[in-house]
Design a protein around this motif. Structure first.
Motif, PDB file in Angstrom:
ATOM      1  N   GLU A   1      21.898  36.706  45.356  1.00 48.62           N
ATOM      2  CA  GLU A   1      22.576  37.589  44.405  1.00 48.62           C
ATOM      3  C   GLU A   1      21.786  38.883  44.193  1.00 48.62           C
ATOM      4  O   GLU A   1      22.364  39.971  44.090  1.00 48.62           O
ATOM      5  CB  GLU A   1      22.783  36.866  43.069  1.00 48.62           C
ATOM      6  N   VAL A   2      20.458  38.779  44.110  1.00 49.97           N
ATOM      7  CA  VAL A   2      19.636  39.976  43.953  1.00 49.97           C
ATOM      8  C   VAL A   2      19.788  40.875  45.184  1.00 49.97           C
ATOM      9  O   VAL A   2      19.915  42.097  45.070  1.00 49.97           O
ATOM     10  CB  VAL A   2      18.158  39.603  43.725  1.00 49.97           C
ATOM     11  N   ALA A   3      19.794  40.263  46.369  1.00 49.58           N
ATOM     12  CA  ALA A   3      19.972  41.041  47.596  1.00 49.58           C
ATOM     13  C   ALA A   3      21.324  41.732  47.624  1.00 49.58           C
ATOM     14  O   ALA A   3      21.457  42.848  48.144  1.00 49.58           O
ATOM     15  CB  ALA A   3      19.818  40.140  48.819  1.00 49.58           C
ATOM     16  N   ALA A   4      22.336  41.077  47.036  1.00 46.14           N
ATOM     17  CA  ALA A   4      23.685  41.653  47.008  1.00 46.14           C
ATOM     18  C   ALA A   4      23.867  42.672  45.891  1.00 46.14           C
ATOM     19  O   ALA A   4      24.877  43.378  45.845  1.00 46.14           O
ATOM     20  CB  ALA A   4      24.719  40.536  46.864  1.00 46.14           C
ATOM     21  N   GLY A   5      22.902  42.739  44.958  1.00 46.07           N
ATOM     22  CA  GLY A   5      22.971  43.724  43.882  1.00 46.07           C
ATOM     23  C   GLY A   5      23.959  43.399  42.783  1.00 46.07           C
ATOM     24  O   GLY A   5      24.492  44.304  42.138  1.00 46.07           O
ATOM     25  N   THR A   6      24.212  42.112  42.545  1.00 47.49           N
ATOM     26  CA  THR A   6      25.187  41.728  41.521  1.00 47.49           C
ATOM     27  C   THR A   6      24.541  41.692  40.137  1.00 47.49           C
ATOM     28  O   THR A   6      23.322  41.742  39.993  1.00 47.49           O
ATOM     29  CB  THR A   6      25.782  40.338  41.832  1.00 47.49           C
ATOM     30  N   LYS A   7      25.373  41.598  39.104  1.00 44.32           N
ATOM     31  CA  LYS A   7      24.895  41.436  37.735  1.00 44.32           C
ATOM     32  C   LYS A   7      24.548  39.970  37.526  1.00 44.32           C
ATOM     33  O   LYS A   7      25.429  39.110  37.475  1.00 44.32           O
ATOM     34  CB  LYS A   7      25.954  41.897  36.731  1.00 44.32           C
ATOM     35  N   LEU A   8      23.275  39.691  37.387  1.00 40.53           N
ATOM     36  CA  LEU A   8      22.795  38.317  37.488  1.00 40.53           C
ATOM     37  C   LEU A   8      23.243  37.425  36.345  1.00 40.53           C
ATOM     38  O   LEU A   8      23.370  36.216  36.520  1.00 40.53           O
ATOM     39  CB  LEU A   8      21.263  38.321  37.579  1.00 40.53           C
ATOM     40  N   PHE A   9      23.478  38.008  35.153  1.00 39.69           N
ATOM     41  CA  PHE A   9      23.844  37.185  33.998  1.00 39.69           C
ATOM     42  C   PHE A   9      25.348  37.218  33.712  1.00 39.69           C
ATOM     43  O   PHE A   9      25.804  36.607  32.742  1.00 39.69           O
ATOM     44  CB  PHE A   9      23.065  37.641  32.759  1.00 39.69           C
ATOM     45  N   ALA A  10      26.122  37.910  34.534  1.00 37.80           N
ATOM     46  CA  ALA A  10      27.571  37.943  34.347  1.00 37.80           C
ATOM     47  C   ALA A  10      28.161  36.560  34.599  1.00 37.80           C
ATOM     48  O   ALA A  10      27.645  35.788  35.425  1.00 37.80           O
ATOM     49  CB  ALA A  10      28.199  38.960  35.297  1.00 37.80           C
ATOM     50  N   ARG A  11      29.235  36.255  33.904  1.00 41.27           N
ATOM     51  CA  ARG A  11      29.828  34.917  34.047  1.00 41.27           C
ATOM     52  C   ARG A  11      30.284  34.661  35.485  1.00 41.27           C
ATOM     53  O   ARG A  11      30.117  33.551  36.009  1.00 41.27           O
ATOM     54  CB  ARG A  11      31.006  34.744  33.080  1.00 41.27           C
ATOM     55  N   GLU A  12      30.852  35.679  36.104  1.00 33.76           N
ATOM     56  CA  GLU A  12      31.306  35.513  37.487  1.00 33.76           C
ATOM     57  C   GLU A  12      30.146  35.118  38.398  1.00 33.76           C
ATOM     58  O   GLU A  12      30.286  34.235  39.254  1.00 33.76           O
ATOM     59  CB  GLU A  12      31.939  36.810  37.979  1.00 33.76           C
ATOM     60  N   THR A  13      29.013  35.737  38.189  1.00 31.60           N
ATOM     61  CA  THR A  13      27.827  35.408  38.995  1.00 31.60           C
ATOM     62  C   THR A  13      27.360  33.996  38.696  1.00 31.60           C
ATOM     63  O   THR A  13      27.042  33.222  39.615  1.00 31.60           O
ATOM     64  CB  THR A  13      26.692  36.399  38.705  1.00 31.60           C
ATOM     65  N   ARG A  14      27.331  33.628  37.424  1.00 32.22           N
ATOM     66  CA  ARG A  14      26.838  32.296  37.056  1.00 32.22           C
ATOM     67  C   ARG A  14      27.783  31.191  37.547  1.00 32.22           C
ATOM     68  O   ARG A  14      27.344  30.089  37.880  1.00 32.22           O
ATOM     69  CB  ARG A  14      26.635  32.211  35.542  1.00 32.22           C
ATOM     70  N   GLU A  15      29.076  31.503  37.634  1.00 28.06           N
ATOM     71  CA  GLU A  15      30.017  30.546  38.221  1.00 28.06           C
ATOM     72  C   GLU A  15      29.791  30.415  39.723  1.00 28.06           C
ATOM     73  O   GLU A  15      29.899  29.311  40.283  1.00 28.06           O
ATOM     74  CB  GLU A  15      31.450  30.995  37.934  1.00 28.06           C
ATOM     75  N   ARG A  16      29.502  31.523  40.361  1.00 34.10           N
ATOM     76  CA  ARG A  16      29.220  31.465  41.797  1.00 34.10           C
ATOM     77  C   ARG A  16      27.933  30.689  42.053  1.00 34.10           C
ATOM     78  O   ARG A  16      27.843  29.915  43.015  1.00 34.10           O
ATOM     79  CB  ARG A  16      29.121  32.886  42.344  1.00 34.10           C
ATOM     80  N   LEU A  17      26.934  30.882  41.193  1.00 35.83           N
ATOM     81  CA  LEU A  17      25.701  30.113  41.310  1.00 35.83           C
ATOM     82  C   LEU A  17      25.974  28.619  41.163  1.00 35.83           C
ATOM     83  O   LEU A  17      25.390  27.789  41.884  1.00 35.83           O
ATOM     84  CB  LEU A  17      24.698  30.558  40.244  1.00 35.83           C
ATOM     85  N   ALA A  18      26.866  28.271  40.237  1.00 31.00           N
ATOM     86  CA  ALA A  18      27.208  26.861  40.024  1.00 31.00           C
ATOM     87  C   ALA A  18      27.853  26.263  41.274  1.00 31.00           C
ATOM     88  O   ALA A  18      27.534  25.130  41.673  1.00 31.00           O
ATOM     89  CB  ALA A  18      28.143  26.734  38.828  1.00 31.00           C
TER      90      ALA A  18
END
Length: 381
Positions: A295-312
């Motif tokens: 996610e950091v490499a992709a430059g996303t917002k790390l604490f956004a819900r969409e990101t946290r769902e993708r992490l899940a």
């Protein structure tokens, strides 16, 4: 000295940086660039030559992995002093042989070394100024992010700053670093013993001029015409590391003559494994740590819900990863030395730009593939 036919000089860049230092001698210069992109060779060859052409004395110290950075600087300064003092013009004639055909020369008397390393730095530099009072000194500290560390790093930084301030106009100072976060903290954190007025900029990667040089060398050796476009692609795949590009060119000529560049690069990477260190660092992370690196490499917002769902989904759990878990995992990646904080909440960047580029390749492959837990054998989140 044996000439190096693979040396690619960068006199224009050297002249540019020497000009910046000369234009503002009371303003140190900090250059950021990933490891293995040719910074050290540039400093010790191109920039050193440009400095000497201006009449400057050059002091270079590599601080990479140094537990005692001030000791490393003192050692480099002692070697420089010894080289000057042992010249015939700096030694004492103790006797003259018959008819003046032989001379006895006394070795230079060693300096009485203080036990305090900072005092030794000051004493040695004073001796250098005594021997060459009209010659400015360019101090080049390679991988200077070491100085941002508490303890030995901070002590070295204080000693260097004191030296810089004690000899206005006689000391020019250049830092380089492969960690942008730490180098910026070194030269820009007003709360620390830093050169907060230092100019900091990115060290440019080698480009098509270098690739054209490699193509010309291949033609000289093998009479083979190789597409500059294909070689430029190979250089990008090798993360713009000139040493590995030279190794690949030699491999192309001697090991797989006539092979297409892309196929040859695949064989080269299989044999030499230039990215094995990055893979080991990645495999040493938990799935959640790996996911956050992507996610950091992709430059996303790390604490956004969409990101946290993708992490899940990545780690195989049904609900979004909690913000606290994201925060704790980022802290773990900081401890590992893989990520560093930028200004602003939730903003992180890779400490090693080459690792970022490698992970970015993994991220692109992950986005193109079905989402599933990656490398789960490395452990849980």
């Amino acid at each position: 000295m044996i000439p190096d036919p693979w040396r690619f000089p960068r006199p224009d860049a050297a002249t540019h940086y020497a000009g910046l230092l000369a234009d503002a001698p009371r303003r140190p210069l900090a250059l950021f660039g990933p490891r293995q992109i040719g910074k050290t060779h540039f400093l010790t060859h191109d920039l050193a030559e440009a400095a000497e052409a201006r009449g400057w004395r050059v002091l270079y110290a590599d601080l990479w992995g140094q537990a005692d950075p001030l000791g490393a600087i003192n050692t480099a300064l002692a070697a420089l002093l010894r080289a000057i003092q042992t010249r015939t013009a700096r030694t004492t004639v103790t006797h003259v042989g018959g008819l003046g055909l032989s001379l006895g020369l006394a070795a230079p008397a060693p300096l009485a070394a203080p036990t305090d390393p900072a005092a030794l730095l000051s004493l040695q530099f004073a001796e250098l100024r005594r021997l060459q009072p009209q010659q400015p000194v360019l101090i080049m500290l390679d991988e200077a992010q070491t100085l941002v560390r508490p303890g030995a790093g901070d002590a070295a930084m204080k000693a260097i700053r004191a030296l810089f301030n004690s000899h206005p106009g006689a000391v020019l100072l250049l830092f380089t670093g492969s960690s942008k976060t730490q180098l910026t903290a070194l030269v820009g954190d007003h709360s620390k013993t830093a050169f907060k007025l230092a100019a900091h900029m990115d060290f440019p990667l080698l480009g098509q001029a270098f690739v054209a040089f490699i193509a010309a060398r291949i033609k000289t050796i093998s009479q083979r015409e190789v597409s500059i476009v294909e070689l430029d692609w190979a250089f990008s795949q090798l993360l713009h590391r000139p040493g590995e590009m030279i190794d690949f060119a030699r491999f192309l000529v001697t090991e797989v003559p006539g092979e297409e560049v892309r196929a040859a690069l695949q064989v080269f990477k299989q044999r030499n494994q230039p990215d094995v260190g990055f893979e080991a660092q990645y495999l040493g992370c938990t799935p959640l740590q790996q996911a956050l690196l992507l996610e950091v490499a992709a430059g996303t917002k790390l604490f956004a819900r969409e990101t946290r769902e993708r992490l899940a989904r990545y780690v195989g759990q049904g609900t979004a990863v909690p913000p606290t878990s994201v925060h704790n995992t980022l802290a773990q990646l900081e401890t590992k030395g893989l990520l560093g904080k930028r200004e602003g909440r939730g903003h992180y960047e890779f400490e090693d730009e080459h690792l970022r580029a490698w992970v970015d390749q993994v991220a692109r492959e992950a986005r193109a593939a079905p989402i599933e837990p990656a490398l789960a054998a490395t452990g849980g989140p």
